[in-house]
Design a protein around this motif. Structure first.
Motif, PDB file in Angstrom:
ATOM      1  N   LYS A  54       0.882  -1.492   0.196  1.00  0.00           N
ATOM      2  CA  LYS A  54       0.255  -0.296   0.073  1.00  0.00           C
ATOM      3  C   LYS A  54       0.793   1.233   0.116  1.00  0.00           C
ATOM      4  N   ASP A  55       0.394   2.217  -0.820  1.00  0.00           N
ATOM      5  CA  ASP A  55       1.360   3.305  -0.607  1.00  0.00           C
ATOM      6  C   ASP A  55       1.165   3.809   0.264  1.00  0.00           C
ATOM      7  N   GLY A  56       2.175   4.713   0.760  1.00  0.00           N
ATOM      8  CA  GLY A  56       1.908   6.133   1.812  1.00  0.00           C
ATOM      9  C   GLY A  56       1.701   4.888   3.149  1.00  0.00           C
ATOM     10  N   THR A  57       1.991   3.834   2.962  1.00  0.00           N
ATOM     11  CA  THR A  57       2.726   2.568   4.753  1.00  0.00           C
ATOM     12  C   THR A  57       3.686   2.268   4.324  1.00  0.00           C
ATOM     13  N   THR A  58       3.770   2.247   5.642  1.00  0.00           N
ATOM     14  CA  THR A  58       5.778   1.229   5.109  1.00  0.00           C
ATOM     15  C   THR A  58       5.779   0.024   6.117  1.00  0.00           C
ATOM     16  N   TYR A  61       5.092   0.869  10.051  1.00  0.00           N
ATOM     17  CA  TYR A  61       4.140   1.524   9.894  1.00  0.00           C
ATOM     18  C   TYR A  61       2.894   0.133  10.411  1.00  0.00           C
TER      19      TYR A  61
END
Length: 101
Positions: A54-58, A61
């Protein structure tokens, strides 16, 4: 299949209803089994499902989200003191100690 642990297949892993998405699974399991735990179990499952994609998460996270929701579930069945003791015991374990080189 038995639900008694024996290391082999277990019926609780079977999906006995029609699903197209993870949301279908979450909604059905939430209704049938998870009840008041649905919010935190769903957050854990979603974090695992999207791990690394998912873009925007690591990954960090998502790992924090899993730990947070797990701690909330533990608190639901015990109390704040038990959660704090559990987390502290983890922190005190040698695998989580900083190297003193």
């Amino acid at each position: 299949m038995s639900t008694k642990p024996d290391g082999g297949p277990a019926s609780y892993y079977d999906i006995n209803f029609k699903v197209k998405t993870l949301n279908d699974i979450i909604e059905k399991k939430g209704h049938l089994h998870w009840k008041g735990d649905s919010f935190h179990i769903a957050n854990i499952l979603k974090a695992i499902w999207r791990w690394g994609v998912k873009d925007g998460t690591t990954e960090a996270y998502d790992a924090r989200k899993i730990i947070y929701s797990g701690a909330r579930l533990l608190m639901r069945y015990t109390d704040v003191k038990e959660v704090r003791n559990t987390l502290q015991a983890m922190l005190d374990d040698k695998q989580f100690q900083e190297d003193s080189d």
